[in-house]
Motif scaffolding. Structure first.
Motif, PDB file in Angstrom:
ATOM      1  N   SER A 183       0.690  -1.027  -0.010  1.00  0.00           N
ATOM      2  CA  SER A 183       0.340   0.122   0.113  1.00  0.00           C
ATOM      3  C   SER A 183       1.041   1.503   0.063  1.00  0.00           C
ATOM      4  CB  SER A 183      -0.482   0.232   0.927  1.00  0.00           C
ATOM      5  OG  SER A 183      -1.668  -1.403   1.738  1.00  0.00           O
ATOM      6  N   VAL A 184       1.806   0.991   0.936  1.00  0.00           N
ATOM      7  CA  VAL A 184       2.768   2.373   0.901  1.00  0.00           C
ATOM      8  C   VAL A 184       3.336   2.525  -0.441  1.00  0.00           C
ATOM      9  CG1 VAL A 184       5.660   3.594   1.557  1.00  0.00           C
ATOM     10  CG2 VAL A 184       3.199   2.132   3.184  1.00  0.00           C
ATOM     11  N   LEU A 185       3.708   1.631  -1.049  1.00  0.00           N
ATOM     12  CA  LEU A 185       4.320   1.964  -2.179  1.00  0.00           C
ATOM     13  C   LEU A 185       3.399   2.245  -3.492  1.00  0.00           C
ATOM     14  CD1 LEU A 185       7.239  -1.600  -2.505  1.00  0.00           C
ATOM     15  CD2 LEU A 185       7.517   1.384  -2.742  1.00  0.00           C
ATOM     16  N   ALA A 186       2.202   1.688  -3.321  1.00  0.00           N
ATOM     17  CA  ALA A 186       1.507   2.242  -4.255  1.00  0.00           C
ATOM     18  C   ALA A 186       0.857   3.769  -4.222  1.00  0.00           C
ATOM     19  CB  ALA A 186      -0.140   1.377  -3.868  1.00  0.00           C
ATOM     20  N   ARG A 187       0.997   4.347  -2.958  1.00  0.00           N
ATOM     21  CA  ARG A 187       1.124   5.422  -2.442  1.00  0.00           C
ATOM     22  C   ARG A 187       2.449   6.707  -2.963  1.00  0.00           C
ATOM     23  NH1 ARG A 187      -2.290   3.508   1.456  1.00  0.00           N
ATOM     24  NH2 ARG A 187       0.126   3.670   3.377  1.00  0.00           N
TER      25      ARG A 187
END
Length: 270
Positions: free
Chosen positions: A200-204
């Motif tokens: 999720s962090v990498l998607a943001r």
């Protein structure tokens, strides 16, 4: 009775003057807490410089002295030394920025999402690429399951293992000031190691602010994700640069992003 200085690395308990100066250097410019430094605290600089060098705060300390009008009153060799360190660090940051962007491009080409974190990201996001944020290596966040593929891809680009651990790689440069770069592939953040959270962090991810037309875009964490990670780093290991990073995150609010709705305990502690 004067309270004992807070304990950060290096410990300044035995030198309250060093604590006051390093703490002042951590304050974001233009904030209410960015107050002037007392003249009697500035000289002599010898022991304070040792603390600043060990803490990797020399360039930020030099910036603080300059910002509060103390540099001009120092001996000319000291002025030249401090400004020279800023110029050298700016050169180092630009080389590291370019290489981090190149590495992430290579990883992206292999289908591996990646983002620069810690010093190299903060130098652009929080310090405007002004040469005041020091870092000795480049940290890149990737999913844990992509580690072997990432190492193989970077080995093919001239990196080799340092021997510290399998995810610490090095590449030599033909540069007299920056002879090489150590790259650390990270698979966790200070506030979470859950694979779903990392995904999720990498998607943001978001592009770092541009501080030069000749610099390639650098994917970094969203401001909220970076702030949580930095707070948790302080909770785990109290270091002066992380304190300066956290203060800058907190001083400049931004529009909320879809970061975790429940703040992890390590970040709360920080």
């Amino acid at each position: 009775m004067t309270a004992a200085p807070a304990t950060f690395f290096p410990d300044t308990t035995s030198c309250p003057r060093a604590y006051r100066l390093l703490r002042a250097a951590c304050e974001p410019p233009g904030t209410a807490t960015d107050v002037g430094l007392a003249d009697e605290d500035i000289r002599p600089l010898g022991d304070v410089l040792e603390y600043a060098i060990v803490a990797k705060m020399l360039c930020l300390f030099a910036d603080c002295l300059d910002r509060h009008g103390h540099t001009a009153s120092l001996a000319r060799p000291m002025q030249q030394f401090l400004r020279g360190q800023r110029r050298l660090n700016t050169h180092r940051w630009r080389m590291h920025h370019r290489e981090a962007a190149r590495v992430i491009t290579v990883l992206t080409g292999r289908g591996i999402p990646a983002a620069a974190i810690n010093g190299i990201a903060h130098a652009s996001l929080l310090y405007h690429g002004d040469g005041s944020r020091q870092s000795s290596d480049v940290d890149i966040l990737i999913p844990a399951e992509a580690t072997d593929d990432a190492v193989n891809a970077l080995t093919g680009c001239g990196y080799y293992a340092t021997g510290r651990r399998s995810t610490a790689l090095h590449r030599d440069f033909d540069d007299p000031v920056v002879p090489g770069l150590t790259l650390d592939l990270c698979t966790r953040l200070a506030h979470t190691s859950e694979p779903a959270d990392i995904t999720s962090v990498l998607a943001r991810r978001t592009p770092a602010p541009q501080h030069g037309a000749d610099l390639e875009p650098l994917p970094i964490l969203s401001r909220n994700d970076g702030f949580l990670h930095t707070l948790a780093r302080i909770a785990a290991q109290r270091r002066w640069p992380a304190l300066a990073d956290a203060l800058r995150y907190s001083a400049h609010s931004a529009a909320p992003t879809a970061a975790a709705t429940v703040v992890a305990v390590p970040a709360q502690t920080g």
